[in-house]
Design a protein around this motif. Structure first.
Motif, PDB file in Angstrom:
ATOM      1  N   HIS A  60      32.889  41.608  38.773  1.00  0.00           N
ATOM      2  CA  HIS A  60      31.491  41.258  39.015  1.00  0.00           C
ATOM      3  C   HIS A  60      31.360  40.585  40.376  1.00  0.00           C
ATOM      4  O   HIS A  60      32.352  40.360  41.061  1.00  0.00           O
ATOM      5  CB  HIS A  60      30.920  40.387  37.887  1.00  0.00           C
ATOM      6  N   HIS A  62      30.418  37.632  41.626  1.00  0.00           N
ATOM      7  CA  HIS A  62      30.577  36.225  41.997  1.00  0.00           C
ATOM      8  C   HIS A  62      31.678  36.089  43.054  1.00  0.00           C
ATOM      9  O   HIS A  62      32.669  36.827  43.040  1.00  0.00           O
ATOM     10  CB  HIS A  62      30.874  35.367  40.759  1.00  0.00           C
ATOM     11  N   HIS A  65      35.394  36.409  42.743  1.00  0.00           N
ATOM     12  CA  HIS A  65      35.945  37.711  42.311  1.00  0.00           C
ATOM     13  C   HIS A  65      35.830  38.781  43.394  1.00  0.00           C
ATOM     14  O   HIS A  65      36.591  39.739  43.407  1.00  0.00           O
ATOM     15  CB  HIS A  65      35.240  38.170  41.024  1.00  0.00           C
ATOM     16  N   HIS A 122      27.681  37.540  30.751  1.00  0.00           N
ATOM     17  CA  HIS A 122      27.995  36.577  31.809  1.00  0.00           C
ATOM     18  C   HIS A 122      26.839  36.670  32.806  1.00  0.00           C
ATOM     19  O   HIS A 122      26.224  37.723  32.927  1.00  0.00           O
ATOM     20  CB  HIS A 122      29.335  36.954  32.468  1.00  0.00           C
ATOM     21  N   ASP A 144      35.595  35.966  32.715  1.00  0.00           N
ATOM     22  CA  ASP A 144      34.285  35.316  32.824  1.00  0.00           C
ATOM     23  C   ASP A 144      33.419  35.801  31.668  1.00  0.00           C
ATOM     24  O   ASP A 144      32.963  36.939  31.682  1.00  0.00           O
ATOM     25  CB  ASP A 144      33.602  35.657  34.159  1.00  0.00           C
ATOM     26  N   HIS A 192      30.673  30.333  30.759  1.00  0.00           N
ATOM     27  CA  HIS A 192      32.135  30.425  30.678  1.00  0.00           C
ATOM     28  C   HIS A 192      32.632  29.913  29.328  1.00  0.00           C
ATOM     29  O   HIS A 192      31.992  29.088  28.691  1.00  0.00           O
ATOM     30  CB  HIS A 192      32.757  29.596  31.806  1.00  0.00           C
TER      31      HIS A 192
END
Ligand SMILES: [Zn+2]
Ligand SMILES: [Zn+2]
Length: 257
Positions: A60, A62, A65, A122, A144, A192
């Motif tokens: 994903h 974020h 990552h 998430h 996550d 989380h």
């Protein structure tokens, strides 16, 4: 036979190598949440170069990552898989023909390694986590996740190893200096996993073949390695050495399944 190694895990950056032990070996990098320099340094410490990576999967958008994925893939011509939503969320960059779209439940055959991405709750646009197999050993990766769903649990059955988020200890989070909106976000249904929530997942799936449980994505402020380790030990009732806590910078040693 598979082996895998976290190159670092947590909000400062996530990257995990997965290797099929064939000749020649095939290596996948799951997430690339580091700057290019630290990634190259950690690869070199593992005896590898970017040319040794054959594919990248991004879970994903974020920052912990995504990191240097665009620079890495363009410079070394490495094919990359991510969801359409993740690609849109990072501004739809041009990967020069290297981008492949990953979809929930659609197995990706990389030749010797099969990945199955699955949708997770998430707070990202279209997050996917995944399982990897070489046809015999199965590794589940789940870093996550706000909460367990039946869909997530179905994808994690009968793994030989599981890299599972143990983000926070609920008590430490509630006492921490985080502003209340951030505490709500982290502990919310699209945030989380707490240690206890992760322990509940690990004990609820069929884990008869589980050789390693890697506690990953630990918060530096709101968790401690011994707390995550203790919860997992209680949840699984296994040997202490079967549970490995991934360090934020040190990751894990190679683990073979
Ligand atoms: Zn995230
Ligand atoms: Zn993350």
């Amino acid at each position: 036979m598979l082996r895998f190694k976290s190159l670092g895990s947590g909000s400062s950056g996530n990257a995990t190598l997965v290797q099929v032990m064939g000749t020649p070996p095939f290596r996948l990098l799951v997430d690339c949440g580091l700057g290019l320099k630290p990634l190259l340094y950690r690869l070199a410490a593992a005896g590898l170069q970017p040319d040794d990576i054959h594919a990248v999967f991004i879970t994903h958008e974020h920052a912990d990552h995504i990191g240097c994925v665009l620079a890495l893939c363009l410079r070394w011509r490495i094919p990359v898989w991510m969801s359409r939503g993740t690609h849109a969320a990072i501004g739809s960059p041009n990967f020069g023909g290297l981008l492949h779209i990953a979809r929930d439940g659609e197995t990706i055959d990389l030749g010797g390694m099969q990945l199955t991405p699955f949708t997770v709750p998430h707070d990202a646009r279209e997050p996917l986590q995944l399982s990897c197999t070489d046809g015999s050993a199965k590794l589940g990766i789940l870093t996550d996740l706000g909460h367990a769903t039946a869909h997530v649990m179905a994808h994690l059955q009968v793994c030989d190893a599981l890299l599972l988020e143990c983000n926070h200890d609920s008590e430490l989070l509630s006492q921490s200096s985080y502003p209340s909106f951030l505490k709500r976000r982290v502990s919310g249904r699209y945030g989380h996993l707490s240690n206890v929530a992760a322990g509940n997942i690990a004990s609820a799936i069929t884990h008869s073949r589980l050789k390693y449980l890697v506690a990953a994505h630990l918060s530096t402020q709101n968790n401690r390695p011994e707390l995550a380790h203790g919860v997992m030990l209680k949840a699984l009732g296994c040997q202490r050495s079967d549970i490995v806590v991934a360090g934020a910078a040190s990751g894990t040693p190679w683990l073979q399944i």
